[in-house]
Design an enzyme around this catalytic site. Structure first.
Site, mmCIF file in Angstrom:
data_model
loop_
_atom_site.group_PDB
_atom_site.id
_atom_site.type_symbol
_atom_site.label_atom_id
_atom_site.label_comp_id
_atom_site.label_asym_id
_atom_site.label_seq_id
_atom_site.Cartn_x
_atom_site.Cartn_y
_atom_site.Cartn_z
ATOM 1 N N LYS A 56 -2.247 6.924 -3.288
ATOM 2 C CA LYS A 56 -1.026 7.083 -4.067
ATOM 3 C C LYS A 56 -0.842 5.881 -4.983
ATOM 4 O O LYS A 56 -0.987 4.736 -4.552
ATOM 5 C CB LYS A 56 0.163 7.210 -3.103
ATOM 6 C CG LYS A 56 1.459 7.640 -3.774
ATOM 7 C CD LYS A 56 2.527 7.892 -2.737
ATOM 8 C CE LYS A 56 3.814 8.367 -3.391
ATOM 9 N NZ LYS A 56 4.869 8.624 -2.374
ATOM 10 N N TYR A 60 10.490 2.174 8.905
ATOM 11 C CA TYR A 60 10.032 2.426 10.269
ATOM 12 C C TYR A 60 10.650 1.476 11.281
ATOM 13 O O TYR A 60 10.458 1.651 12.484
ATOM 14 C CB TYR A 60 8.504 2.336 10.330
ATOM 15 C CG TYR A 60 7.836 3.382 9.465
ATOM 16 C CD1 TYR A 60 7.857 4.719 9.844
ATOM 17 C CD2 TYR A 60 7.216 3.047 8.268
ATOM 18 C CE1 TYR A 60 7.279 5.693 9.041
ATOM 19 C CE2 TYR A 60 6.642 4.003 7.466
ATOM 20 C CZ TYR A 60 6.677 5.332 7.853
ATOM 21 O OH TYR A 60 6.109 6.292 7.059
ATOM 22 N N ARG A 89 1.363 10.453 10.103
ATOM 23 C CA ARG A 89 1.344 9.150 9.422
ATOM 24 C C ARG A 89 2.587 8.336 9.813
ATOM 25 O O ARG A 89 2.497 7.128 10.060
ATOM 26 C CB ARG A 89 1.280 9.371 7.913
ATOM 27 C CG ARG A 89 1.346 8.106 7.052
ATOM 28 C CD ARG A 89 1.086 8.494 5.594
ATOM 29 N NE ARG A 89 1.582 7.517 4.660
ATOM 30 C CZ ARG A 89 0.888 6.468 4.219
ATOM 31 N NH1 ARG A 89 -0.337 6.261 4.668
ATOM 32 N NH2 ARG A 89 1.396 5.633 3.336
ATOM 33 N N HIS A 120 2.423 15.051 7.500
ATOM 34 C CA HIS A 120 2.861 13.684 7.208
ATOM 35 C C HIS A 120 3.524 13.031 8.423
ATOM 36 O O HIS A 120 3.617 11.803 8.499
ATOM 37 C CB HIS A 120 3.829 13.687 6.025
ATOM 38 C CG HIS A 120 3.793 12.431 5.211
ATOM 39 N ND1 HIS A 120 2.689 12.042 4.479
ATOM 40 C CD2 HIS A 120 4.723 11.452 5.030
ATOM 41 C CE1 HIS A 120 2.948 10.888 3.872
ATOM 42 N NE2 HIS A 120 4.161 10.513 4.192
ATOM 43 N N ARG A 172 -2.701 9.844 4.497
ATOM 44 C CA ARG A 172 -2.054 11.021 3.934
ATOM 45 C C ARG A 172 -3.071 12.156 3.977
ATOM 46 O O ARG A 172 -4.281 11.912 3.899
ATOM 47 C CB ARG A 172 -1.623 10.772 2.490
ATOM 48 C CG ARG A 172 -0.609 9.645 2.310
ATOM 49 C CD ARG A 172 -0.286 9.436 0.842
ATOM 50 N NE ARG A 172 0.723 8.385 0.647
ATOM 51 C CZ ARG A 172 0.451 7.105 0.469
ATOM 52 N NH1 ARG A 172 -0.818 6.693 0.463
ATOM 53 N NH2 ARG A 172 1.415 6.225 0.306
ATOM 54 N N HIS A 231 1.503 0.792 1.147
ATOM 55 C CA HIS A 231 2.790 0.730 0.468
ATOM 56 C C HIS A 231 2.814 -0.440 -0.513
ATOM 57 O O HIS A 231 2.436 -1.552 -0.152
ATOM 58 C CB HIS A 231 3.933 0.550 1.473
ATOM 59 C CG HIS A 231 4.199 1.769 2.290
ATOM 60 N ND1 HIS A 231 4.829 1.719 3.522
ATOM 61 C CD2 HIS A 231 3.927 3.082 2.061
ATOM 62 C CE1 HIS A 231 4.935 2.946 4.005
ATOM 63 N NE2 HIS A 231 4.396 3.791 3.149
#
Length: 205
Positions: free
Chosen positions: A47, A188, A156, A153, A22, A179
């Site tokens: 995150k 994805y 990414r 983004h 990120r 994640h």
């Protein structure tokens, strides 16, 4: 897109795509977070306050190493002028009062100017501002005449999509992206379901 970015912004964008970072994670990287020997980057406090390890692309390692040589020279000049401090995370400034001037704690992508830190009152060199990178990406998109919206983004997303296309498993990609839930990474898998749920048209046969 990458070739249309100039100077330091091209290196930043290469890592966004090559490491799946990120933008905020990349700009907060410290020197100690880059491991050339293991060819990896440690993302601390990403995150959700999670840390993870992702790859350092071998194709960008030499360029990044040269960049850090210049950053270190700048840091030495800052120290000789009575500056050289950087803000530290959490309560480390109280625990290690002189660590904020150590090389390992400096930002990988420092700002071009020294400014007063509103928290500590110290004159510090912060990291590059996100807006500069975002502006460079928008200019690059215009230069190549893209018809789709693109932002930092997007690189990414491309990182994850292209790893899937190359045959890497979803669990590995989940770890690299940081994640918490694999369901987030599963978005994805659209690359496996192009048009009509992946069914080949009889016309194409």
């Amino acid at each position: 897109m990458i070739q249309q970015c100039d100077g330091i912004y091209q290196l930043v964008v290469k890592l966004l795509y090559g490491s799946g970072l990120r933008l905020s994670e990349e700009l907060r990287l410290r020197v100690k977070d880059v491991d050339f020997a293991q060819q990896q980057i440690v993302v601390r406090d990403g995150k959700g306050s999670k840390s993870r390890v992702t790859m350092l692309p071998s194709s960008v390692a030499a360029e990044l190493r040269d960049h850090l040589v210049g950053v270190q020279r700048q840091h030495q000049r800052d120290l000789s002028r009575g500056f050289g401090a950087v803000n530290l995370p959490f309560a480390l400034e109280r625990k290690y009062p002189h660590a904020n001037q150590e090389w390992i704690w400096q930002y990988v992508f420092p700002s071009s100017s020294i400014a007063k830190d509103p928290r500590s009152g110290l004159m510090c060199r912060h990291h590059l501002h996100e807006s500069g990178v975002q502006k460079a990406v928008k200019q690059a998109a215009r230069a190549v005449k893209l018809t789709k919206r693109i932002g930092c983004h997007t690189f990414r997303h491309s990182f994850a999509t292209h790893l899937l296309e190359s045959g890497y498993d979803i669990g590995t990609i989940q770890e690299l992206l940081g994640h918490k839930d694999v369901k987030t990474t599963m978005i994805y898998t659209h690359v496996w379901n192009r048009g009509g749920r992946g069914v080949r048209s009889p016309l194409d046969g």
